[in-house]
Design a protein around this motif. Structure first.
Motif, PDB file in Angstrom:
ATOM      1  N   LYS A 128      25.749  -2.605 -23.688  1.00 20.12           N
ATOM      2  CA  LYS A 128      24.874  -3.062 -22.486  1.00 20.12           C
ATOM      3  C   LYS A 128      25.383  -3.528 -21.344  1.00 20.12           C
ATOM      4  O   LYS A 128      24.973  -2.948 -20.533  1.00 20.12           O
ATOM      5  N   GLU A 135      25.454  -0.538 -19.439  1.00 15.89           N
ATOM      6  CA  GLU A 135      24.677   0.143 -18.246  1.00 15.89           C
ATOM      7  C   GLU A 135      24.325  -1.199 -17.267  1.00 15.89           C
ATOM      8  O   GLU A 135      24.576  -0.935 -15.736  1.00 15.89           O
ATOM      9  N   GLU A 136      24.960  -1.840 -17.635  1.00 16.32           N
ATOM     10  CA  GLU A 136      24.662  -3.583 -16.150  1.00 16.32           C
ATOM     11  C   GLU A 136      25.618  -3.161 -15.527  1.00 16.32           C
ATOM     12  O   GLU A 136      25.163  -3.019 -13.984  1.00 16.32           O
TER      13      GLU A 136
END
Length: 616
Positions: A247, A250-251
């Motif tokens: 996560k 991707e952030e």
């Protein structure tokens, strides 16, 4: 060695061996087993590629290279073919007909090197091929790349590597060379034991990468800190950013893209085709930043990675060293930058404690984490600490954040005693344990709802640490946890507990010295980089040479796309810069330039001269 030197010059275009290369190559050509520890960018591949060429010339046949990654096999075989060496790979990217063709070429003795994954090497079919070659005396050597993967103590353990022990018993007399860039003493012992290399000669090169500048900053707003670091130091340059979770990967990639950085995500949860497409772009295009988990990186040969950043703490020094070593493979300046905070310490401790592994294994992991935490908290030379971990003595480097700008140090002993005393009194008063935020609120005298709820404003330690900032207290907690004077209970909302190690601090028998907080390394000397589009290797060229360099890069890009290879495999930037600087007018002039072997001179020499002539 005269033949080995001729191969180095004629095939690869280099005039001399580096470091221990000559000694290793002579040993393997003579049929000796070897364990080679050499830093990333140190030239490990030549340590088996030249022996493979020399031993084939002597009638020993084909060398088998065990490699863990398909992308690495593809690029290394492509580079060898460009240099005129007959090489191939067997992996899942080939269909049945293509694989059968490679096998036929192998049995006909047409290959100098064959690359395959460890899982394939130990299959009955592949072993049958090797048996045939061995009976005919046509098995030259085994090269086991990324050998640290055999060790449970290493940072990238792969069980399939352990099956490679059968090579020793089944193919007696065939030399084996195991190679890695990263292995502490425990990992080396595992490599020797599990690959049965007890009689192998060990070659341990210096682990120092003097062109890499190490900097570790206190984590405040890590995404903003990362963005400022890239904008200030590495705008338009290739880099890798390591994150702990998919996560987060991707952030960060999305944030960087929004700020104008050409960034791509990479993690094991992405579709395989997407991962391959992103990796290809990173390898083939200029100035791409890969934001990734540790699923990315092993075997990445891209020479012009100018920075490797960590926004989360790695698990151990081996992993950190391996990952940072992907920067600056061309020998030019590169940065290893990391943001590190209290949450990192808590998370890494929790992952170890919650692991189902045996206690002995957990203890070894804690020891490795402790070494990394000591590196992060260090106020002296980072490089000295890093090299000492691998058993290498050194002097202060002058090229890490602590050497460039020695940090101010403050005595946190009293603050540490206050924190530990607060933890003790809270537990005595309520029979409960609390997390770091609430404990700091008590010590700093903050009137919060939670403080009132539990009556903690009545504690004798309430408000006695008001002179300390939250940032200072976080630093104290970080070091107490790192040194075992505090424990984190992950099963109970990361609450803090006293340990046997707390006593010495509480009694004032152990001093707690901390570095002053910094969010960015101070006092840096900004490197001269030239324009955004100009690689560091070409920054010193004059105007006309810069024009030649740009034209050569454009030509190289077209050739690389036509051959489906990264551009640096055609010629690295350093070779293009040397051509641009010398402006050769003949093939004879080109022959003396580093990185141009006979096959590349024949294939590309006339084209290079045409590019230069068009600018004359």
């Amino acid at each position: 060695m005269s033949n080995a030197l001729s191969l180095l010059k004629d095939v690869f275009g280099y005039d001399a061996f580096r470091g221990a290369q000559a000694e290793i190559i002579a040993h393997v050509i003579a049929g000796g087993d070897a364990l080679v520890l050499m830093p990333t960018g140190g030239g490990k591949s030549l340590c088996y590629q030249i022996p493979a060429l020399a031993r084939q010339q002597d009638g020993h046949g084909t060398a088998i290279v065990v490699s863990p990654l398909i992308a690495l096999m593809h690029d290394q075989v492509g580079a060898l073919e460009e240099a005129g060496v007959k090489a191939a790979f067997l992996n899942s990217t080939l269909d049945a007909e293509q694989a059968a063709d490679v096998e036929r070429r192998l049995l006909r003795g047409e290959l100098t090197l064959l690359y395959a994954a460890p899982e394939r090497v130990t299959t009955p079919r592949f072993l049958g091929l090797l048996d045939t070659l061995h009976r005919e005396g046509k098995l030259s050597l085994f090269a086991i790349d990324e050998a640290h993967c055999v060790s449970q103590w290493g940072h990238d353990f792969r069980p399939e590597y352990r099956a490679l022990a059968l090579l020793h018993a089944r193919f007696a007399g065939v030399p084996r060379v195991a190679l890695t860039a990263t292995a502490d003493a425990l990992t080396r012992e595992d490599i020797v034991q599990h690959l049965q290399l007890e009689r192998a000669r060990q070659f341990v090169s210096s682990f120092d990468r003097p062109n890499i500048r190490y900097a570790i900053v206190e984590k405040k707003d890590p995404t903003l800190q990362l963005l400022r670091f890239i904008e200030r130091e590495h705008a338009g340059e290739a880099g890798i950013v390591y994150c702990q979770s998919r996560k987060r990967v991707e952030e960060i990639a999305e944030l960087l893209c929004k700020q104008g950085v050409d960034a791509l995500p990479y993690h094991a949860g992405l579709d395989a085709q997407v991962r391959q497409r992103h990796q290809d772009r990173f390898l083939r295009d200029d100035g791409v930043v890969m934001t990734a988990t540790i699923a990315f990186g092993m075997g990445i040969d891209k020479p012009d990675v100018r920075f490797v950043a960590h926004i989360d703490l790695p698990k151990n020094i081996e992993g950190y060293y391996q990952e940072t070593g992907r920067g600056g493979r061309d020998g030019l300046p590169a940065d290893a930058w990391m943001a590190y905070g209290l949450g990192d310490v808590v998370n890494q401790r929790r992952m170890i404690d919650e692991s189902p592994a045996p206690e002995e294994f957990k203890q070894a992991l804690r020891g490795k984490l402790d070494a990394l935490l000591a590196l992060a908290e260090a106020t002296d030379c980072r490089r000295v600490r890093l090299l000492a971990y691998f058993g290498e003595a050194s002097e202060p480097c002058g090229n890490c954040d602590n050497c460039i700008s020695p940090p101010a140090v403050w005595d946190g002993t009293e603050a540490a005693r206050m924190l530990l005393s607060t933890i003790y009194r809270v537990q005595q008063a309520n029979g409960l344990h609390f997390g770091a935020g609430h404990l700091m609120d008590i010590l700093r005298g903050k009137d919060t709802e939670k403080v009132r709820q539990f009556g903690h404003q009545q504690l004798s330690t309430f408000g006695i640490g008001a002179q300390y900032s939250e940032q200072q207290l976080r630093g104290v907690l970080r070091q107490l946890i790192a040194t075992g004077a505090l424990a984190v209970d992950a099963s109970s909302f990361n609450t803090l507990h006293l340990t046997a190690g707390s006593r010495a601090v509480l009694k004032g028998e152990r001093q707690v010295l901390l570095r002053e907080s910094v969010s960015q390394p101070a006092g840096r000397t900004r490197r001269e980089r030239g324009s955004k589009a100009t690689p560091a290797v070409a920054a010193a060229l004059d105007g006309q040479a810069q024009e030649r360099f740009a034209a050569l890069k454009a030509w190289r890009s077209d050739v690389a796309k036509a051959h489906n290879l990264p551009a640096y495999i055609i010629f690295p930037d350093a070779t293009l810069a040397a051509i641009a600087a010398l402006a050769p007018a003949s093939l004879a002039d080109l022959r003396g330039i580093s990185g141009i072997g006979e096959k590349k001179l024949e294939s590309y020499g006339p084209q290079v001269l045409d590019v230069l002539q068009a600018l004359a």
